[in-house]
Design a protein around this motif. Sequence first.
Motif, PDB file in Angstrom:
ATOM      1  N   UNK A 321       0.827  -1.206   0.000  1.00 42.82           N
ATOM      2  CA  UNK A 321       0.000   0.000   0.000  1.00 42.82           C
ATOM      3  C   UNK A 321       0.859   1.253   0.000  1.00 42.82           C
ATOM      4  N   UNK A 322       1.943   1.236   0.770  1.00 43.18           N
ATOM      5  CA  UNK A 322       2.851   2.388   0.791  1.00 43.18           C
ATOM      6  C   UNK A 322       3.452   2.639  -0.587  1.00 43.18           C
ATOM      7  N   UNK A 323       3.865   1.565  -1.241  1.00 42.81           N
ATOM      8  CA  UNK A 323       4.483   1.690  -2.565  1.00 42.81           C
ATOM      9  C   UNK A 323       3.509   2.320  -3.548  1.00 42.81           C
ATOM     10  N   UNK A 324       2.259   1.878  -3.516  1.00 42.66           N
ATOM     11  CA  UNK A 324       1.288   2.376  -4.487  1.00 42.66           C
ATOM     12  C   UNK A 324       0.883   3.832  -4.243  1.00 42.66           C
ATOM     13  N   UNK A 325       1.137   4.339  -3.066  1.00 42.65           N
ATOM     14  CA  UNK A 325       0.796   5.738  -2.801  1.00 42.65           C
ATOM     15  C   UNK A 325       1.998   6.661  -2.872  1.00 42.65           C
ATOM     16  N   UNK A 326       3.155   6.121  -3.236  1.00 41.87           N
ATOM     17  CA  UNK A 326       4.391   6.902  -3.193  1.00 41.87           C
ATOM     18  C   UNK A 326       4.599   7.674  -4.492  1.00 41.87           C
ATOM     19  N   UNK A 327       4.852   8.968  -4.386  1.00 43.14           N
ATOM     20  CA  UNK A 327       5.002   9.824  -5.558  1.00 43.14           C
ATOM     21  C   UNK A 327       6.262   9.515  -6.356  1.00 43.14           C
ATOM     22  N   UNK A 328       7.301   9.028  -5.684  1.00 42.05           N
ATOM     23  CA  UNK A 328       8.547   8.733  -6.394  1.00 42.05           C
ATOM     24  C   UNK A 328       8.375   7.521  -7.309  1.00 42.05           C
ATOM     25  N   UNK A 329       7.691   6.492  -6.833  1.00 44.88           N
ATOM     26  CA  UNK A 329       7.390   5.343  -7.692  1.00 44.88           C
ATOM     27  C   UNK A 329       6.635   5.810  -8.940  1.00 44.88           C
ATOM     28  N   UNK A 330       5.648   6.674  -8.746  1.00 45.95           N
ATOM     29  CA  UNK A 330       4.857   7.150  -9.887  1.00 45.95           C
ATOM     30  C   UNK A 330       5.719   7.976 -10.835  1.00 45.95           C
ATOM     31  N   UNK A 331       6.544   8.846 -10.293  1.00 44.78           N
ATOM     32  CA  UNK A 331       7.348   9.733 -11.130  1.00 44.78           C
ATOM     33  C   UNK A 331       8.319   8.961 -12.011  1.00 44.78           C
ATOM     34  N   UNK A 332       8.771   7.811 -11.537  1.00 45.45           N
ATOM     35  CA  UNK A 332       9.741   7.021 -12.296  1.00 45.45           C
ATOM     36  C   UNK A 332       9.113   5.826 -13.013  1.00 45.45           C
ATOM     37  N   UNK A 333       7.787   5.827 -13.126  1.00 48.08           N
ATOM     38  CA  UNK A 333       7.072   4.763 -13.858  1.00 48.08           C
ATOM     39  C   UNK A 333       7.426   3.380 -13.350  1.00 48.08           C
ATOM     40  N   UNK A 334       7.510   3.250 -12.051  1.00 46.40           N
ATOM     41  CA  UNK A 334       7.888   1.965 -11.480  1.00 46.40           C
ATOM     42  C   UNK A 334       6.701   1.084 -11.119  1.00 46.40           C
ATOM     43  N   UNK A 335       5.493   1.549 -11.398  1.00 48.03           N
ATOM     44  CA  UNK A 335       4.316   0.677 -11.362  1.00 48.03           C
ATOM     45  C   UNK A 335       3.621   0.825 -12.703  1.00 48.03           C
ATOM     46  N   UNK A 336       3.716  -0.223 -13.517  1.00 48.50           N
ATOM     47  CA  UNK A 336       3.071  -0.232 -14.822  1.00 48.50           C
ATOM     48  C   UNK A 336       1.729  -0.937 -14.718  1.00 48.50           C
ATOM     49  N   UNK A 337       0.792  -0.550 -15.560  1.00 52.71           N
ATOM     50  CA  UNK A 337      -0.506  -1.210 -15.652  1.00 52.71           C
ATOM     51  C   UNK A 337      -0.618  -1.769 -17.069  1.00 52.71           C
ATOM     52  N   UNK A 338      -0.520  -3.082 -17.170  1.00 52.80           N
ATOM     53  CA  UNK A 338      -0.391  -3.744 -18.462  1.00 52.80           C
ATOM     54  C   UNK A 338      -1.627  -4.598 -18.737  1.00 52.80           C
ATOM     55  N   UNK A 339      -2.244  -4.399 -19.894  1.00 54.99           N
ATOM     56  CA  UNK A 339      -3.419  -5.176 -20.276  1.00 54.99           C
ATOM     57  C   UNK A 339      -3.035  -6.641 -20.476  1.00 54.99           C
ATOM     58  N   UNK A 340      -3.747  -7.544 -19.815  1.00 55.54           N
ATOM     59  CA  UNK A 340      -3.437  -8.967 -19.849  1.00 55.54           C
ATOM     60  C   UNK A 340      -4.472  -9.702 -20.694  1.00 55.54           C
ATOM     61  N   UNK A 341      -4.065 -10.300 -21.824  1.00 52.80           N
ATOM     62  CA  UNK A 341      -5.021 -11.026 -22.672  1.00 52.80           C
ATOM     63  C   UNK A 341      -5.753 -12.149 -21.938  1.00 52.80           C
TER      64      UNK A 341
END
Length: 379
Positions: A321-341
Amino acid sequence: MSDGRSLSGLKVVELGHLIAGPVCGRMFADHGADVIKVEPPSGDPMRHWGRLHNGVGLHWSYVARGKSSVVINLSTSEGQEQLKRLLADADVVIENFRPGTLEKWGLGWDVLHELNPALILVRISGFGQTGPYAHRPGFGLIGEAMSGFRYMTAEPGRPPVRVGISIADTMAGIYGFVGAQLALRVRERTGAGQMVDVALYEAMWSLMESIAAEYELMGVVREPQGAILPGIAPSNVYQASDGVWLAIGANQDAVFERFARAIGREEWLEPDSYATHDERALRQSELDEEVAVWARSLDSEKALSLLDEARVPASRIYNAADIHSDEHYRARDMILHVADPSLDGEKVPMPGIVPKLSTTPGAVERGAPKLGEHNHLLD
């Protein structure tokens, strides 16, 4: 695949299953290689391992991103011929079967090298392709155990524990990727491929710092120390008043001075106190207890704000939860959302791409494939 990525134009065939081989293949895919994953008719077990979301293993969504999937039964002569055709113009093939498995199928290194002299074969196994233990089965747990890594993951006097991730398999996959890059570099000069031999226990052993020298030169067996860094203080985890655990690394002399002044303990900088590295090492337990008292006097937000202002390395111990709310992770694109077939295009969050290259960055162009989704590649 995009021409703007580092490994565009490479054809990689992944025979591996579960974690180590697929981690290696994922890194190729992230950086632009055309990765064709060969699966048995039942599919890679990772498709259904771990936590399932609508029947799909979420670890699979991450480790198989960017790949194509073809189904080949390698235990049959027809499947073996299909693979040979696939490898005839391939650059790299990755496998993490027990040593001797490819040979049993008539697909050993000699056969593959004759088929395609430029081919690089990455072989990942528990104990390597040679030596008295080569024939043994070896999972990540065994690699951790034999390397000495698992011995160190404990509090003093407590049983060794798992670190919470499949670290041996992941490290072996990373080393497989590194080895393949080295072999590709050599091939640029010689035109010839070669075999890359990665053992899980060796991947973990390579992380074990100076324990070999400590034992052989000093007769010291390094023992588990829990959260501390022996002789380096303060470098530990401390609980704030709101129950949050904080990691604080104030062990370098200049940093420790800033730390002591920031928390109002200037007396720690007096002679015969904690001013120097050696003094702090001698009184590590005592110092840690005093830092712990200070941490318990403030909530985590106040403590971290104070330490940040004083330029003292510190962080709360993050959970998901901490990781997903962290601005630095977002700024560096370290959480990707990838469409899964496999999930009808639902986007699956997953770690971003490492490392980051300035002119040829990696990218994830598609999610994990359905089983046999790209069988047309065998035609």
